[in-house]
Design a protein around this motif. Sequence first.
Motif, short mmCIF file in Angstrom:
data_model
loop_
_atom_site.label_atom_id
_atom_site.label_comp_id
_atom_site.label_asym_id
_atom_site.label_seq_id
_atom_site.Cartn_x
_atom_site.Cartn_y
_atom_site.Cartn_z
N ASN A 100 0.79 -1.24 0.00
CA ASN A 100 0.00 0.00 0.00
C ASN A 100 0.82 1.28 0.00
N TYR A 101 2.03 1.25 -0.56
CA TYR A 101 2.82 2.47 -0.73
C TYR A 101 2.79 2.83 -2.22
N PHE A 102 1.70 3.49 -2.61
CA PHE A 102 1.44 3.63 -4.03
C PHE A 102 2.34 4.68 -4.71
N VAL A 103 2.62 5.77 -4.01
CA VAL A 103 3.45 6.82 -4.63
C VAL A 103 4.85 6.27 -4.94
N ASP A 104 5.42 5.54 -3.97
CA ASP A 104 6.75 4.97 -4.17
C ASP A 104 6.73 3.87 -5.25
N ALA A 105 5.65 3.11 -5.26
CA ALA A 105 5.52 2.06 -6.28
C ALA A 105 5.55 2.70 -7.66
N ASP A 106 4.85 3.80 -7.83
CA ASP A 106 4.82 4.50 -9.11
C ASP A 106 6.23 4.97 -9.51
N THR A 107 7.00 5.43 -8.52
CA THR A 107 8.37 5.91 -8.80
C THR A 107 9.22 4.80 -9.42
N TYR A 108 9.15 3.60 -8.84
CA TYR A 108 9.97 2.48 -9.37
C TYR A 108 9.49 2.05 -10.75
N LEU A 109 8.17 2.05 -10.94
CA LEU A 109 7.64 1.63 -12.23
C LEU A 109 8.00 2.64 -13.32
N GLN A 110 8.02 3.92 -12.96
CA GLN A 110 8.40 4.96 -13.93
C GLN A 110 9.83 4.73 -14.43
N ARG A 111 10.68 4.21 -13.55
CA ARG A 111 12.07 3.94 -13.94
C ARG A 111 12.12 2.94 -15.09
N ASN A 112 11.20 1.98 -15.07
CA ASN A 112 11.18 0.96 -16.12
C ASN A 112 10.82 1.56 -17.48
N PHE A 113 9.99 2.59 -17.45
CA PHE A 113 9.54 3.16 -18.72
C PHE A 113 10.64 3.94 -19.42
N ASN A 114 11.73 4.20 -18.72
CA ASN A 114 12.88 4.88 -19.35
C ASN A 114 13.90 3.87 -19.88
N ASN A 134 -4.62 4.02 -10.51
CA ASN A 134 -6.01 3.97 -10.02
C ASN A 134 -6.06 4.26 -8.53
N GLU A 135 -5.13 3.64 -7.80
CA GLU A 135 -5.11 3.86 -6.34
C GLU A 135 -4.79 5.31 -6.01
N LEU A 136 -3.99 5.95 -6.88
CA LEU A 136 -3.65 7.36 -6.65
C LEU A 136 -4.73 8.29 -7.23
N THR A 137 -5.85 7.67 -7.67
CA THR A 137 -6.99 8.37 -8.29
C THR A 137 -6.58 9.23 -9.50
N LYS A 138 -5.54 8.80 -10.20
CA LYS A 138 -5.15 9.48 -11.45
C LYS A 138 -5.75 8.65 -12.60
N TYR A 139 -7.05 8.76 -12.76
CA TYR A 139 -7.75 7.87 -13.68
C TYR A 139 -7.45 8.13 -15.15
N SER A 140 -7.25 9.39 -15.52
CA SER A 140 -6.99 9.66 -16.94
C SER A 140 -5.62 9.11 -17.34
N GLU A 141 -4.64 9.22 -16.43
CA GLU A 141 -3.30 8.65 -16.71
C GLU A 141 -3.38 7.14 -16.79
N ALA A 142 -4.18 6.54 -15.91
CA ALA A 142 -4.33 5.08 -15.91
C ALA A 142 -4.96 4.63 -17.23
N ARG A 143 -5.94 5.38 -17.67
CA ARG A 143 -6.62 5.06 -18.94
C ARG A 143 -5.62 5.12 -20.10
N ASN A 144 -4.80 6.19 -20.14
CA ASN A 144 -3.80 6.32 -21.22
C ASN A 144 -2.81 5.16 -21.21
N LYS A 145 -2.40 4.78 -20.01
CA LYS A 145 -1.44 3.67 -19.87
C LYS A 145 -2.03 2.38 -20.42
N LEU A 146 -3.29 2.17 -20.09
CA LEU A 146 -3.97 0.96 -20.54
C LEU A 146 -4.11 0.95 -22.06
N MET A 147 -4.33 2.12 -22.63
CA MET A 147 -4.43 2.24 -24.10
C MET A 147 -3.09 1.96 -24.76
#
Lengths: 277, 289
Positions: A100-114, A134-147
């Motif tokens: 349940n540490y979503f902000v930090d989880a996002d940081t590590y995953l962003q590293r992969n995208f580079n 989704n957990e960070l309630t950034k739904y439009s970003e989540a939608r774009n990622k899924l696309m």
Amino acid sequence: MCLLRSFSTEAQSYPVQLADSLFHAAQYEAAALEYEKCVFFNKNDSITEYAVSQRAYSFKNAGKYFDAYQNFLRLDTDNYTDSLKCVVNYQLGLMLYLSNYFVDADTYLQRNFNLPVSTSEYKKSILLDVLVLNELTKYSEARNKLMVYASNYAPTALKDTIIFIVDTYYTKEQLPHLKSLSKARELSKILPGAGLFYIGKSGRALGNITFLLGSAAYTGINIYCGNYITSATAGVHLMRLFYTGGINQLNVLVPLINYNRSRIFNDKIKSKLQCIF
Amino acid sequence: MKYLFVLLFSVCFSVGFAQQDFTFNDDLDFLIHLSSNKLFHESDVYFEQTALKVGTNIGQLDSLNYLMGFLYYQNDSLKRARSLLRNVGPNNPRYYKSKLYHAYLCMKLNEPDSSIYYLQKLEPSTSNEVNQLRDFQLAGAYLLAGDTRKCDSISLNFNSTIAVLREEQINLKSYSEIQKSNTRKSPFIAGALSAVVPGLGKVYAGNNAQALSGFLRVGILGAITVENYMRRGIRDPQTLLFAGLFSAFYIGNIWGSALSVQIVKTEKDLENKSNILVGIHVPLKKFFN
């Protein structure tokens, strides 16, 4: 003498076989301790790295996700290839997501995208990031990622399913309607009870207004009757209590409502994506 | 040539086995590594494994208890540290250090009676300084247990040769005086004073802020009651409501004043106890370091 030396050096390394056998026997906590022993007593970097990663997987399998994260963090990824770095970042992100540490989880995953890779972990990172966003309630970003996943990485058989998820759930009607705490507070400050109406708690709002009007009436009647001390102390005190109480209960209610609304949506998406994982 | 090969092979084989077979020091090193990385659950498991290992003798067990006890102590796991230090046997060179720290931990864990029991049971050392430390700790334990008389009787024999201990012995005597003075205030007087003037009992107890707040609350409710009585008469429901509230707050204030004597005393006792514990710890740490 060379033979003796080689035997001696070989023997100095603590064997990983015992830890591995415990791991395969699903005794994960005992395996984790044995792997730590391997880390401590071995001088060989490759064995140490192997033991640390296995220790992390032991904790992961034992359901101790934060301990697993801490051990993945010990891996010296500087000399790793990009695909290995991607694996480690994905595991770090996954363990933090499960803790349940979503902000930090996002940081590590962003590293992969580079990273210039397109391994299975890279693809899984995209899906995991959808859940994290989704957990960070950034739904439009989540939608774009899924696309992005659907158009570039999804297997042909799943492409339509993912596009269906995006079109069905990431719509204005289906997305959770989250309420703004600051807006609710401002409304209640200007017009008592308005913030509670805004978040959909009409009963509470009516109750708050009734009590506030009642205390105002009480103060007014006491002024009319000449009970100035009573109106200035008891009356004003009651009014202040109901006015500030109406505003302050929003601090609890708004996060609770938002959590419940986003939880329903996030769980729905999680169950849909589980089959793709 | 054949014999040379056999000899070489056996040497290699024995070296290999010797390295694979862990020595007690290896286990200790690993335990230190686990504890210093705050992996307490795993260090507990490994401690049990090491202690139960075939061939671990009493001396080694003592060393294990001593080492792990201090590691837990440094990481604020006091209950576990206390039980480990208690198990250090008299043959260990750090026996007295362990026992005195064990007694100190009993006091820190709010069990001064256990501390007194173990300190009295502790046989005198050949070192005069250690005995002085033990007596000093015993006096402190009595003080923490609330027995100022026994503390004072031990304090009479204080004549330490260690500078830091001498200083703390003087401090301990002053803490004993503070503890005695803390027992003098009466809750009945505090209640009676608050009955005359609301809040005065809290001034007596030493809680001036609460006294002012209590005075204002009772005073305002009194004023409202009087106003309603004058304008509406005694039978009016609003007069009765405020009269009831005033009575409740007035009696509550008297009760609160009596309680606040006890609360202020407890707060002062706690402060004094914390000073005593620091005073006991300082010479202990300096002497054994």
